[in-house]
Motif scaffolding. Structure first.
Motif, PDB file in Angstrom:
ATOM      1  N   SER A 122      46.302  43.248  42.531  1.00  0.00           N
ATOM      2  CA  SER A 122      45.058  42.406  41.615  1.00  0.00           C
ATOM      3  C   SER A 122      44.105  42.029  43.044  1.00  0.00           C
ATOM      4  O   SER A 122      44.344  41.269  43.903  1.00  0.00           O
ATOM      5  CB  SER A 122      45.691  41.314  41.271  1.00  0.00           C
ATOM      6  OG  SER A 122      44.895  40.501  40.623  1.00  0.00           O
ATOM      7  N   TYR A 136      40.810  43.421  33.623  1.00  0.00           N
ATOM      8  CA  TYR A 136      40.893  42.282  34.137  1.00  0.00           C
ATOM      9  C   TYR A 136      42.524  41.869  34.065  1.00  0.00           C
ATOM     10  O   TYR A 136      43.458  42.239  33.379  1.00  0.00           O
ATOM     11  CB  TYR A 136      40.492  40.956  33.277  1.00  0.00           C
ATOM     12  CG  TYR A 136      39.073  41.316  32.627  1.00  0.00           C
ATOM     13  CD1 TYR A 136      38.232  41.516  33.767  1.00  0.00           C
ATOM     14  CD2 TYR A 136      38.684  41.130  31.399  1.00  0.00           C
ATOM     15  CE1 TYR A 136      36.717  41.429  33.547  1.00  0.00           C
ATOM     16  CE2 TYR A 136      37.201  41.375  31.234  1.00  0.00           C
ATOM     17  CZ  TYR A 136      36.347  41.630  32.161  1.00  0.00           C
ATOM     18  OH  TYR A 136      34.868  41.608  31.981  1.00  0.00           O
ATOM     19  N   THR A 137      42.796  41.260  35.278  1.00  0.00           N
ATOM     20  CA  THR A 137      44.505  41.089  35.472  1.00  0.00           C
ATOM     21  C   THR A 137      44.927  40.422  34.101  1.00  0.00           C
ATOM     22  O   THR A 137      46.196  40.698  33.932  1.00  0.00           O
ATOM     23  CB  THR A 137      44.629  40.265  36.721  1.00  0.00           C
ATOM     24  OG1 THR A 137      44.092  40.841  37.793  1.00  0.00           O
ATOM     25  CG2 THR A 137      46.364  39.830  36.875  1.00  0.00           C
ATOM     26  N   THR A 138      44.367  39.513  33.513  1.00  0.00           N
ATOM     27  CA  THR A 138      45.039  38.692  32.586  1.00  0.00           C
ATOM     28  C   THR A 138      45.224  39.649  31.231  1.00  0.00           C
ATOM     29  O   THR A 138      46.341  39.716  30.606  1.00  0.00           O
ATOM     30  CB  THR A 138      44.111  37.623  31.904  1.00  0.00           C
ATOM     31  OG1 THR A 138      42.918  38.211  31.752  1.00  0.00           O
ATOM     32  CG2 THR A 138      44.004  36.416  32.953  1.00  0.00           C
ATOM     33  N   TYR A 150      49.408  33.117  36.931  1.00  0.00           N
ATOM     34  CA  TYR A 150      49.630  34.559  36.307  1.00  0.00           C
ATOM     35  C   TYR A 150      51.156  34.264  35.889  1.00  0.00           C
ATOM     36  O   TYR A 150      51.716  35.042  34.945  1.00  0.00           O
ATOM     37  CB  TYR A 150      49.579  35.482  37.128  1.00  0.00           C
ATOM     38  CG  TYR A 150      47.905  35.738  37.020  1.00  0.00           C
ATOM     39  CD1 TYR A 150      47.069  35.241  35.973  1.00  0.00           C
ATOM     40  CD2 TYR A 150      47.321  36.336  38.283  1.00  0.00           C
ATOM     41  CE1 TYR A 150      45.870  35.404  36.087  1.00  0.00           C
ATOM     42  CE2 TYR A 150      45.843  36.630  38.176  1.00  0.00           C
ATOM     43  CZ  TYR A 150      45.228  35.973  37.293  1.00  0.00           C
ATOM     44  OH  TYR A 150      43.853  36.526  37.254  1.00  0.00           O
ATOM     45  N   GLN A 183      40.956  39.952  39.465  1.00  0.00           N
ATOM     46  CA  GLN A 183      41.127  38.677  38.887  1.00  0.00           C
ATOM     47  C   GLN A 183      40.020  37.606  39.201  1.00  0.00           C
ATOM     48  O   GLN A 183      38.797  38.074  39.747  1.00  0.00           O
ATOM     49  CB  GLN A 183      42.284  38.123  39.612  1.00  0.00           C
ATOM     50  CG  GLN A 183      42.188  37.912  41.210  1.00  0.00           C
ATOM     51  CD  GLN A 183      43.565  37.463  42.035  1.00  0.00           C
ATOM     52  OE1 GLN A 183      44.470  38.400  41.881  1.00  0.00           O
ATOM     53  NE2 GLN A 183      43.743  36.382  42.127  1.00  0.00           N
TER      54      GLN A 183
END
Length: 337
Positions: free
Chosen positions: A189, A265-267, A303, A253
């Motif tokens: 990330s 995107y990390t999410t 996260y 992120q």
């Protein structure tokens, strides 16, 4: 002969986690024309009228979560890195630490070098992957200051060290204690950037975000691309740990605003992996050389909680380079390059 000056520059940190100091930090950071690269009038309205007033109290609360008896973790580790590098290099070198935003300032560090009569200056921006908003901003600031001196010593810059063997090995060694093979998936990330900043780095105008998988392999066109260098860092760490390509994902992120940033995107990746039934994730953050807000809170807390709410069990951060002797050796080699 005089000493050789070595200037380590990281991004920056507020002087304290209190709202007033966070406000000063965010204002200086986000008013940088390389960070929010829009016209000055619009940037001023956006930063001073919207982002800083509303974001400062929230960001202050986050800093208070990671602030400890040593103060800011980023500044704490940066000072240790500086001291260890000075010890390793010896008396023929003058090693100074600066932050691009807030303290210690680049100006103060360079003034110490001038007073020390250094014969040359080697600037090491502490960002493994090149980005205009980080490394480029440091380079510009140093050149602006030094250009006002009547006598200018030789000044050299380290552009990036995304593929440095000692850096790669340090990240890999930090991960080995967690036994990567026992996790369901690995994430790399990286801090995000607006897509427009990647496009500006493509001087051909015909490659970035126009070719399929344009960032996955470094070439002459994307060699200074932040995302491409990040993918290369991830590949090298994965190879060192024998992690198959299908078992890891490169993601980004810390998105700000609604316009497109570097993806995925990390999410979104967390949601996807949770939907696939993945339970345990090991997360590297190889854009940072010291643990900081983005690693200690955004990954370790936010996260982790987000992934658990989606049905996962655990998000484990791989520590950054911090004060590892191999990283200090890497810095020493860059200092005399």
């Amino acid at each position: 002969m005089g000493k050789k000056g070595i200037l380590l520059v990281n991004l920056g940190t507020p002087d304290s986690p209190e709202v007033a100091d966070v406000r000063k930090y965010l204002d200086q950071f986000l008013m940088d024309e390389r960070v929010i690269d829009i016209n000055a009038f619009s940037r001023t309205l956006l930063v001073k009228g919207i982002i800083v007033p509303f974001r400062s109290p929230k960001t202050s609360k986050l800093y208070k979560e990671i602030w400890d008896e040593n103060g800011s973790p980023l500044l704490y580790y940066s000072r240790i890195q500086t001291a260890l590098l000075q010890e390793k290099l010896g008396d023929d070198f003058q090693v100074e630490l600066a932050m691009r935003y807030q303290n210690p300032s680049i100006l103060s560090a360079l003034e110490k070098m001038k007073a020390g009569l250094v014969e040359s200056i080697q600037v090491i921006p502490m960002f493994p992957q090149y980005a205009s908003a980080s490394t480029g901003s440091v380079m510009q600031k140093v050149m602006e200051i030094v250009s006002t001196w009547q006598t200018i010593p030789p000044v050299n810059f380290i552009n990036s060290f995304h593929d440095n063997e000692l850096v790669i090995e340090t990240f890999a060694e930090n991960a080995r204690k967690y036994k990567p093979e026992t996790f369901d998936h690995i994430l790399f990330s990286f801090h995000g950037l607006p897509e427009r900043q990647l496009l500006k780095c493509d001087h051909t105008g015909a490659y970035c975000l126009k070719k399929d998988n344009c960032c996955e392999t470094l070439n002459d066109t994307n060699k200074f691309c932040y995302s491409a260098q990040g993918h290369d860092t991830a590949r090298l760490i994965a190879e060192k740990l024998n992690i198959a390509k299908g078992d890891y994902t490169v993601c980004f992120q810390s998105r700000l605003g609604k316009e497109p940033w570097v993806q995925p995107y990390t999410t979104d990746v967390l949601k996807k992996l949770a939907g696939e039934g993945k339970k345990r994730l090991l997360v590297f953050s190889p854009a940072f050389v010291a643990d900081c807000l983005e690693t200690l809170y955004e990954i370790t807390v936010e996260y982790h909680e987000e992934f658990k709410a989606l049905g996962g069990e655990h998000v484990q951060l791989v520590e950054s380079l911090n004060d590892d002797p191999k990283f200090i050796q890497a810095l020493a080699e860059m200092a005399i390059a």
